[in-house]
Design a protein around this motif. Structure first.
Motif, mmCIF file in Angstrom:
data_model
loop_
_atom_site.group_PDB
_atom_site.id
_atom_site.type_symbol
_atom_site.label_atom_id
_atom_site.label_comp_id
_atom_site.label_asym_id
_atom_site.label_seq_id
_atom_site.Cartn_x
_atom_site.Cartn_y
_atom_site.Cartn_z
ATOM 1 N N ALA A 209 48.909 37.002 -4.571
ATOM 2 C CA ALA A 209 48.024 37.220 -5.717
ATOM 3 C C ALA A 209 47.440 35.904 -6.215
ATOM 4 N N ALA A 210 48.261 34.861 -6.260
ATOM 5 C CA ALA A 210 47.783 33.550 -6.712
ATOM 6 C C ALA A 210 46.667 33.041 -5.802
ATOM 7 N N LEU B 124 42.979 31.317 -16.391
ATOM 8 C CA LEU B 124 43.952 32.217 -15.792
ATOM 9 C C LEU B 124 45.308 31.964 -16.444
ATOM 10 N N CYS C 97 53.127 28.399 -7.180
ATOM 11 C CA CYS C 97 51.687 28.408 -7.466
ATOM 12 C C CYS C 97 51.051 27.084 -7.068
ATOM 13 N N ASP D 188 49.271 32.652 -16.140
ATOM 14 C CA ASP D 188 50.449 33.125 -15.422
ATOM 15 C C ASP D 188 51.432 33.588 -16.493
ATOM 16 N N TRP E 224 44.555 26.790 -15.112
ATOM 17 C CA TRP E 224 45.677 27.617 -14.656
ATOM 18 C C TRP E 224 46.849 27.325 -15.591
ATOM 19 N N ALA F 242 43.450 34.943 -6.354
ATOM 20 C CA ALA F 242 42.749 34.530 -7.576
ATOM 21 C C ALA F 242 41.907 33.294 -7.319
ATOM 22 N N ILE G 145 47.230 40.994 -10.335
ATOM 23 C CA ILE G 145 46.143 40.345 -11.058
ATOM 24 C C ILE G 145 45.490 41.389 -11.941
ATOM 25 N N GLY H 146 52.678 40.981 -6.227
ATOM 26 C CA GLY H 146 51.836 40.167 -7.101
ATOM 27 C C GLY H 146 50.834 41.054 -7.799
ATOM 28 N N CYS I 86 41.725 36.116 -16.944
ATOM 29 C CA CYS I 86 42.473 36.743 -15.855
ATOM 30 C C CYS I 86 43.951 36.546 -16.148
ATOM 31 N N PHE J 95 47.818 36.836 -14.440
ATOM 32 C CA PHE J 95 48.553 36.873 -13.173
ATOM 33 C C PHE J 95 50.036 37.106 -13.454
#
Length: 390
Positions: free
Chosen positions: A89-90, A171, A111, A173, A142, A93, A211, A209, A191, A193
């Motif tokens: 998923a990371a 994004l 990540c 996390d 991030w 993205a 998103i 994962g 976004c 995650f």
């Protein structure tokens, strides 16, 4: 902490009934088919729909994954898509945002590895900058909050304002802060995650994962990328995740409450050698990190506002000797000495065994759903034993 407000409760009704599965099965079957029988006048726009007649090929969609993503979209207040692992998923993205630069500081080493792998495949230079550096148009911020491994919260709204003013993207996390603990879109995330392996899965038996984006158009772009990257979840993993989602509203709030109580209890044991707190000898624990222990900062940020549904259940302690950190995970009865987090069983890990850049004195604790008194007794006994060299 005050009880959850109705606005941040995780709906058990949505988790149990939010997928509206077809047919008469109460628990859906695990699909093993790779392809589906074509029907007359099949419509490609139906790919991913709940109607099983619309499924074409399992790399595009299949019934259980579609059901999972319906629920994930509802409980995350956005448009969700799943992947084979958190790292998958990371990486996806990064492919989606195509950042000119990536701003990241600390956090999960996996990540950082995904970012390094993504950059290796780029012809154009993609610099890595720190979160406190100046941002530019085209940057991707991030931000991990709460932070792995310490469990400290970062101010999402601050970084949202900082990146958006220059035209960049944010994004979050939020692996350490699943619903109902925090909702990053509320604070300006573009976004969100998650390593769904952790709290969404919750039983240490699947990789996933997730998103979540704000619009269906963005999700459709991610879906097209996933089709040709081939990093979708398998049917078994999707089935396990769907099973886990049914009880997420029971697991996560309990883990949050237990983790907060244990972190605050351990923080009071940071006392000099020769003293003790509640049977824990002084001079063994030198620091405890947890979002509930953070005070309001200079910008007025207090994690209790952002983490409106409760604090994180995973956090870290710092021990005075390296050998204490080596022994503690293996001296516990109810904490499993293992990496990962978010499962119903409590885990303890000397974090340097997974992340070579981490402090060798640091032990990460993931709190499960056991009785708090039993976990406290276990920690107290083990801390006494290691202090005596047992």
């Amino acid at each position: 902490m005050s009880p959850q407000s109705p606005t941040c409760q995780l709906s058990g009704t949505q988790l149990v009934h939010g997928d509206h599965g077809p047919g008469s099965e109460v628990a859906p079957s695990i699909s093993v088919t790779s392809t589906f029988r074509a029907v007359p006048h099949g419509d490609p726009e139906g790919l991913g729909a709940m109607n099983p007649d619309k499924h074409v090929y399992s790399r595009y969609s299949q019934n259980v994954t579609s059901r999972v993503e319906q629920i994930l979209s509802k409980v995350n207040q956005g448009h969700a898509i799943t992947y084979a692992s958190g790292i998958a998923a990371a990486f996806s993205a990064l492919v989606h945002f195509k950042p000119k630069r990536i701003a990241i500081s600390g956090g999960y080493m996996g990540c950082h590895g995904a970012i390094s792998t993504y950059i290796k495949g780029r012809f154009a230079d993609t610099p890595i900058i720190g979160l406190d550096d100046d941002f530019q148009e085209g940057d991707l911020c991030w931000l991990e909050s709460p932070l792995n491994p310490t469990g400290e919260s970062r101010n999402i709204q601050y970084y949202a304002d900082k990146i958006h003013v220059v035209g960049g993207k944010l994004l979050i996390d939020s692996t350490f802060g699943p619903p109902p603990l925090q909702y990053p879109f509320k604070w300006g995330a573009d976004c969100v995650f998650h390593s769904g392996t952790k709290y969404f899965g919750g039983h240490s038996d699947l990789l996933c994962g997730i998103i979540i984006v704000r619009t269906e158009a963005e999700r459709e772009q991610l879906w097209h990328d996933r089709v040709y990257m081939g990093n979708m979840m398998g049917s078994l993993e999707s089935w396990l995740l769907l099973r886990s989602l049914r009880t997420m509203h029971l697991r996560v709030p309990r883990q949050s409450a237990s983790g907060t109580e244990i972190a605050q209890w351990l923080s009071r044991a940071v006392v000099p050698e020769g003293q003790e707190y509640d049977g824990i000898p002084g001079g063994v624990i030198t620091k405890v990190w947890h979002s509930s222990l953070q005070e309001t900062d200079a910008e007025g940020f207090n994690p209790s506002v952002q983490m409106e549904g409760g604090f994180n259940a995973c956090f870290s302690i710092l021990l005075s000797k390296k050998e204490y950190a080596e022994k503690l995970p293996h001296s516990l009865e109810y904490f499993v000495p293992a990496t990962s987090l978010g499962g119903v069983e409590s885990l303890a890990e000397q974090r340097i065994n997974s992340d070579p850049n981490e402090n060798p004195h640091l032990v990460r604790l993931s709190i499960g759903v056991e009785e708090v008194t039993d976990l406290k007794d276990d920690l107290r006994r083990a801390l006494v034993e290691i202090s005596k060299g047992v």
